[in-house]
Scaffold this motif. Structure first.
Motif, PDB file in Angstrom:
ATOM      1  N   VAL A  22       0.838  -1.206   0.000  1.00  0.00           N
ATOM      2  CA  VAL A  22       0.000   0.000   0.000  1.00  0.00           C
ATOM      3  C   VAL A  22       0.869   1.250   0.000  1.00  0.00           C
ATOM      4  N   GLU A  23       1.921   1.247   0.828  1.00  0.00           N
ATOM      5  CA  GLU A  23       2.826   2.394   0.878  1.00  0.00           C
ATOM      6  C   GLU A  23       3.519   2.610  -0.466  1.00  0.00           C
ATOM      7  N   TYR A  24       3.892   1.512  -1.106  1.00  0.00           N
ATOM      8  CA  TYR A  24       4.537   1.631  -2.415  1.00  0.00           C
ATOM      9  C   TYR A  24       3.589   2.295  -3.404  1.00  0.00           C
ATOM     10  N   ALA A  25       2.318   1.882  -3.386  1.00  0.00           N
ATOM     11  CA  ALA A  25       1.340   2.466  -4.303  1.00  0.00           C
ATOM     12  C   ALA A  25       1.159   3.957  -4.041  1.00  0.00           C
ATOM     13  N   ARG A  26       1.181   4.341  -2.777  1.00  0.00           N
ATOM     14  CA  ARG A  26       1.029   5.763  -2.442  1.00  0.00           C
ATOM     15  C   ARG A  26       2.230   6.578  -2.903  1.00  0.00           C
ATOM     16  N   GLU A  27       3.425   5.989  -2.790  1.00  0.00           N
ATOM     17  CA  GLU A  27       4.643   6.707  -3.142  1.00  0.00           C
ATOM     18  C   GLU A  27       4.915   6.714  -4.641  1.00  0.00           C
ATOM     19  N   GLY A  58      -8.967   5.934  -2.900  1.00  0.00           N
ATOM     20  CA  GLY A  58      -8.370   6.807  -3.896  1.00  0.00           C
ATOM     21  C   GLY A  58      -7.424   6.095  -4.831  1.00  0.00           C
ATOM     22  N   MET A  59      -7.114   4.811  -4.555  1.00  0.00           N
ATOM     23  CA  MET A  59      -6.202   4.049  -5.426  1.00  0.00           C
ATOM     24  C   MET A  59      -6.896   2.827  -6.015  1.00  0.00           C
ATOM     25  N   GLU A  60      -8.219   2.792  -5.937  1.00  0.00           N
ATOM     26  CA  GLU A  60      -8.955   1.599  -6.373  1.00  0.00           C
ATOM     27  C   GLU A  60      -8.709   1.252  -7.843  1.00  0.00           C
ATOM     28  N   ASP A  61      -8.406   2.280  -8.665  1.00  0.00           N
ATOM     29  CA  ASP A  61      -8.223   2.027 -10.094  1.00  0.00           C
ATOM     30  C   ASP A  61      -6.818   1.548 -10.448  1.00  0.00           C
ATOM     31  N   ARG A  62      -5.916   1.464  -9.437  1.00  0.00           N
ATOM     32  CA  ARG A  62      -4.555   1.003  -9.730  1.00  0.00           C
ATOM     33  C   ARG A  62      -3.969   0.115  -8.628  1.00  0.00           C
ATOM     34  N   PHE A  63      -4.809  -0.381  -7.738  1.00  0.00           N
ATOM     35  CA  PHE A  63      -4.365  -1.339  -6.721  1.00  0.00           C
ATOM     36  C   PHE A  63      -5.349  -2.508  -6.760  1.00  0.00           C
ATOM     37  N   PHE A  64      -4.857  -3.674  -7.226  1.00  0.00           N
ATOM     38  CA  PHE A  64      -5.744  -4.798  -7.470  1.00  0.00           C
ATOM     39  C   PHE A  64      -5.274  -6.033  -6.701  1.00  0.00           C
TER      40      PHE A  64
END
Length: 301
Positions: A22-27, A58-64
């Motif tokens: 999750v942190e990686y996706a945010r960064e 807020g990351m639903e379209d790129r975290f699967f």
């Protein structure tokens, strides 16, 4: 994490590493993260539970989320025709056999409470099968038997295959000082690739079962392991020295030669520790010692 196509990241994490993904996706807002986990704490029918949904807001379209690597292949791959010949060479390797044996040990303790197999009863140059059941198996040798079903896909220039395979497995136990060989047939579903850096993955399996007489020629050879052979030899030595025939023979020798036969016993233990012996061998040794023409030593002058 490993690269899986441009602008995408792919991770296979344990439950303790969800936050790292999750942190990686945010960064890295420019990348898409695909999280793979079969942990029921992570997913319910392929969906994140409520707490995790809040984490990726807020990351639903790129975290699967994927529940297996098989799902990743299905999403990113182009389907292609595949046959047993395409995968046989990939399956018949030391690395794949090691992965199957490792999966078998895991299945023994986690998945099956009881399995059926065949005990190998050697009779001269022939081998008979006797059905048996066990709650624990520990095969040490495996051979590829046949490819049952195969499908193929292409991802990033590499071919990926999902295959149902039948394996023949063999183990050797020591039962009351005697060798006890067992054999099983096991079907597994594996994921493998032509990519050099991708190891085989065991996706699923069916309950192990007994082999048939037609399977005997295809059984793998057992590995030569010095420690089990040594322990087996010691067990045979103990059994040999404790048989009534051997005890009577030793008592007769002691009466005619000397009261201390420790050197003779040590020699016999050393002999039987180097070779595998059975009841016929023990009987022949006992008969030979009994018939030795040993004369009592005369008085020295």
């Amino acid at each position: 994490m490993g690269q899986l196509g441009r602008g995408a990241r792919f991770a296979t994490y344990s439950s303790r590493s969800v936050r790292a993904a999750v942190e990686y996706a945010r960064e890295h807002p420019e990348e898409t993260v695909y999280f793979v986990s079969n942990d029921t704490d992570h997913s319910s029918d392929g969906k994140f539970p409520e707490p995790m949904q809040r984490d990726i807001a807020g990351m639903e379209d790129r975290f699967f989320l994927f529940t297996s690597l098989d799902g990743v292949v299905n999403k990113f791959a182009t389907e292609m025709e595949a046959s047993a010949e395409d995968v046989r060479e990939l399956l018949d390797t030391e690395e794949t056999r090691a992965a199957v044996l490792d999966a078998a040990r895991g299945a023994s303790t986690k998945r099956y409470r009881m399995i059926s197999g065949m005990r190998l009863v050697h009779d001269g140059h022939s081998c008979r099968l006797r059905q048996m059941g066990t709650s624990r198996w520990a095969p040490t040798a495996v051979a590829l038997d046949k490819v049952l079903e195969v499908s193929g896909r292409e991802v990033g220039g590499h071919q990926w295959f999902t295959v149902w395979v039948r394996w023949l497995l063999r183990e050797n136990k020591s039962l009351r000082g005697e060798e006890d060989q067992r054999a099983y047939a096991w079907e597994t579903r594996v994921l493998l690739s032509t990519a050099a850096d991708q190891a085989v993955t065991i996706l699923d399996s069916r309950r192990p079962g007994p082999i048939t007489e037609q399977d005997i020629p295809g059984l793998p050879e057992l590995p030569l392991d010095a420690e089990p052979l040594r322990l087996l030899g010691e067990a045979h030595a103990r059994a040999l020295l404790n048989t009534p025939a051997m005890q009577a023979t030793l008592a007769s020798i002691a009466e005619r030669v000397a009261p201390d036969l420790s050197h003779l016993e040590a020699t016999m233990r050393a002999i039987s520790g180097d070779i595998q012996v059975g009841s016929d061998w023990r009987n022949r040794i006992a008969e030979t010692l009994r018939e030795l023409p040993i004369e009592a030593p005369g008085d020295e002058e």
